[in-house]
Design an enzyme around this catalytic site. Structure first.
Site, PDB file in Angstrom:
ATOM      1  N   GLY A 252       0.923  -1.545   0.113  1.00 19.94           N
ATOM      2  CA  GLY A 252       0.135   0.005   0.036  1.00 19.94           C
ATOM      3  C   GLY A 252       0.757   1.304  -0.083  1.00 19.94           C
ATOM      4  N   GLU A 294       4.451  -6.278   2.600  1.00 25.99           N
ATOM      5  CA  GLU A 294       4.412  -6.706   1.327  1.00 25.99           C
ATOM      6  C   GLU A 294       4.373  -5.688   0.191  1.00 25.99           C
ATOM      7  OE1 GLU A 294       0.781  -8.783   1.765  1.00 25.99           O
ATOM      8  OE2 GLU A 294       1.748 -10.810   2.315  1.00 25.99           O
ATOM      9  N   CYS A 366      -7.277  -0.436 -30.950  1.00 24.34           N
ATOM     10  CA  CYS A 366      -8.390  -0.261 -31.617  1.00 24.34           C
ATOM     11  C   CYS A 366      -9.513  -0.037 -30.330  1.00 24.34           C
ATOM     12  CB  CYS A 366      -8.925  -1.400 -32.661  1.00 24.34           C
ATOM     13  SG  CYS A 366     -10.190  -0.791 -33.676  1.00 24.34           S
ATOM     14  N   GLU A 367      -9.272   1.102 -29.756  1.00 25.24           N
ATOM     15  CA  GLU A 367     -10.069   1.461 -28.558  1.00 25.24           C
ATOM     16  C   GLU A 367     -10.024   3.121 -28.316  1.00 25.24           C
ATOM     17  OE1 GLU A 367     -11.517   0.472 -25.668  1.00 25.24           O
ATOM     18  OE2 GLU A 367     -11.612  -1.439 -25.862  1.00 25.24           O
TER      19      GLU A 367
HETATM   20  N1  LLP Z   1      -0.200  -7.712  -0.368  1.00 20.92           N
HETATM   21  C1  LLP Z   1      -1.511  -7.769  -0.814  1.00 20.92           C
HETATM   22  C2  LLP Z   1      -2.205  -9.006  -0.162  1.00 20.92           C
HETATM   23  C3  LLP Z   1      -2.122  -7.320  -1.868  1.00 20.92           C
HETATM   24  O1  LLP Z   1      -3.381  -7.660  -2.441  1.00 20.92           O
HETATM   25  C4  LLP Z   1      -1.314  -6.409  -2.593  1.00 20.92           C
HETATM   26  C5  LLP Z   1      -1.830  -5.654  -3.788  1.00 20.92           C
HETATM   27  C6  LLP Z   1      -0.157  -6.166  -1.977  1.00 20.92           C
HETATM   28  C7  LLP Z   1       0.356  -6.536  -1.009  1.00 20.92           C
HETATM   29  C8  LLP Z   1       0.952  -5.070  -2.778  1.00 20.92           C
HETATM   30  O2  LLP Z   1       0.379  -3.809  -2.548  1.00 20.92           O
HETATM   31  P1  LLP Z   1       1.060  -2.579  -3.131  1.00 20.92           P
HETATM   32  O3  LLP Z   1       2.285  -2.318  -2.249  1.00 20.92           O
HETATM   33  O4  LLP Z   1       1.506  -2.560  -4.484  1.00 20.92           O
HETATM   34  O5  LLP Z   1       0.050  -1.588  -3.144  1.00 20.92           O
HETATM   35  N2  LLP Z   1      -3.288  -3.464 -10.023  1.00 20.92           N
HETATM   36  C9  LLP Z   1      -3.594  -2.177  -9.285  1.00 20.92           C
HETATM   37  C10 LLP Z   1      -3.109  -2.356  -7.776  1.00 20.92           C
HETATM   38  C11 LLP Z   1      -3.581  -3.841  -7.040  1.00 20.92           C
HETATM   39  C12 LLP Z   1      -3.018  -4.144  -5.730  1.00 20.92           C
HETATM   40  C13 LLP Z   1      -3.533  -5.373  -5.490  1.00 20.92           C
HETATM   41  N3  LLP Z   1      -3.227  -5.647  -4.398  1.00 20.92           N
HETATM   42  C14 LLP Z   1      -2.782  -1.109  -9.908  1.00 20.92           C
HETATM   43  O6  LLP Z   1      -2.450  -1.065 -10.841  1.00 20.92           O
HETATM   44  O7  LLP Z   1      -2.743  -0.025  -9.186  1.00 20.92           O
END
Ligand code: LLP
Length: 440
Positions: A252, A294, A366-367
């Site tokens: 996050g 994470e 094509c979008e």
């Molecule tokens: N841990 C878990 C259980 C998660 O579901 C996620 C991300 C992370 C860690 C890593 O989160 P981060 O540090 O990257 O915020 N596709 C979306 C982001 C989806 C994130 C899903 N889960 C985007 O492109 O913004």
């Protein structure tokens, strides 16, 4: 309107006026490897790994960082994360396969997912996965059964939903109660899940996990989630006699997508989380759980840029001017999917003094395929090289072959040198699994 290049780690402008990333001339990279091109700075990637470790280890010395590979599932980068002492996080068996292939020790892997099928669990246990984060009552039963059959004990964390509202894009919020992820703390499901796990001979309860969302710019939801989680740890001790060895706070942490915006540091997040956990543990005579985090985006995002070649420039008098580039939707779905925004500039005109004018930048799918609703550029012309910044996370990993565009190549740059770490897909790759006559 000019992008403040100096706000982005690894970026600089060379004497020839070209944008450089980790000392490598982006115009030259585009020529050498073709476009679209994912460019990852190995130096920035290592630095972000180190900075996050330093921030969290300062406040919680035994903190463990597990890189969320979903952000950038490239073997070379996962390997670097491992070299930097990070574990690897997988949200599917496919990612777990990659994490192990990249050289991560099985005990340093974590498997997530809100629906892991029996075969996924069997695969993960067969590979001696470090932790499985269980997300439902059904999974507890399924995992116990699979582990019993395999005569192993699965180390599990329980994914709870702390019901925290984090300020980010709507689709990226997952910690609030109305979510498919996690067992809610509020209605007692999370407590019941731990009770059930404690009764299973083939499950080893290691800890509690939550993830409240992504690209969270304000550290305070991290504190609130940590408070709720600690209340839960106290309830677990009181009502189930359970010891929680690990508290996994998910990802996050944010990255910069706009050079004008202030950015919180990893240290601010670490202070909020570790300070809260330590205080509540101390006040209540609870052993300090090991903090695990994470991060995905914050590790990979700043390390990547994408280079495109500019195609036709279209002027519609009184309406708008368009710039077309040779990529878009298939290599970066985020603007289309989330309305995500980025900074961008012309790599071959990075020092240009020409007047900046707004352009809608679109891809060649094509979008509608809008990469930038409005980007200020100095005299863009056919053949220029556009650099889009902070694309290291969730660009390659969410890429597709829509319209049968092959995925771009990926190069890693370090101290001015480039090496190819992912080959550009070929047209043959696109049809490799496609059976003209069918079989069977
Ligand atoms: N841990 C878990 C259980 C998660 O579901 C996620 C991300 C992370 C860690 C890593 O989160 P981060 O540090 O990257 O915020 N596709 C979306 C982001 C989806 C994130 C899903 N889960 C985007 O492109 O913004």
């Amino acid at each position: 309107m000019k992008v403040k290049v100096e706000k982005y780690p690894g970026l600089s402008i060379g004497n020839n006026g070209h944008l450089c990333f980790s000392g490598a001339d982006c115009v030259r990279l585009a020529k050498q490897f073709g476009t679209p091109l994912y460019v990852i700075s190995e130096d920035v990637f290592r630095d972000t790994c180190r900075a996050q470790r330093a921030a969290f280890e300062k406040h919680c010395p035994d903190a463990h960082i597990s890189f969320s590979t979903k952000a950038l599932t490239a073997l070379a980068l996962m390997r670097i994360a491992v070299q930097e002492g990070l574990g690897l996080d997988a949200s599917s068996p496919g990612e777990l396969f990659g994490a192990l292939k990249a050289g991560c020790k099985p005990e340093n892997t974590i498997l997530h997912g809100n629906f892991k099928k029996a075969e996924d669990l069997e695969f993960a246990l067969g590979k001696k996965v470090g932790r499985i984060v269980v997300d439902s009552f059904e999974e507890i039963e399924e995992l116990d059964a699979v582990a019993r059959r395999m005569k192993v004990r699965a180390r599990v964390q329980v994914r709870v939903n702390p019901g925290v509202e984090a300020h980010t894009f709507e689709l990226l919020k997952v910690g609030m109660l109305d979510s498919k992820f996690g067992l809610p703390l509020q209605n007692g499901d999370a407590l019941e899940a731990v009770r059930r796990i404690l009764k299973k001979k083939n499950l080893d309860f290691m800890g509690v996990h939550y993830h409240i969302g992504s690209q969270i710019l304000d550290p305070s939801p991290f504190r609130i989630a940590a408070e709720r989680a600690m209340e839960f740890l106290l309830a677990l001790r009181r009502e189930a006699g359970a010891t929680v060895r690990e508290l996994n706070i998910g990802g996050g942490l944010p990255v910069r997508y706009d050079s004008r915006h202030p950015m919180p540091t990893p240290e601010q997040f670490a202070r909020q989380v570790c300070g809260t956990v330590k205080k509540i543990a101390k006040d209540n005579g609870l052993d300090m759980p090991r903090i695990i985090l994470e991060p995905g985006r914050s590790v990979a995002g700043p390390a990547g840029i994408t280079l495109y070649t500019v195609g036709p420039v279209k002027h519609i008098p009184g309406i708008r001017d368009y710039v077309t580039v040779d990529g878009g939707l298939s290599d970066n779905v985020r603007p289309g999917l989330y309305g995500a925004t980025y900074d961008g500039l012309l790599a071959n005109k990075a020092a240009s003094a020409a007047r900046m004018k707004p352009f809608r930048v679109c891809g060649r799918h094509c979008e509608t395929d809008t990469l930038f609703q409005s980007l200020h550029l100095p005299d863009p012309a056919y053949g220029d090289i556009l650099a889009v910044l902070s694309t290291g996370a969730y660009n390659y990993s969410m890429s597709s072959n829509y319209n049968k565009f092959p995925r771009p190549a990926m190069v890693a740059v370090s101290k001015g040198k480039a090496r190819l770490i992912m080959e550009r897909e070929t047209y043959a790759d696109l049809y490799r699994k496609d059976l003209t006559e069918g079989k069977g």
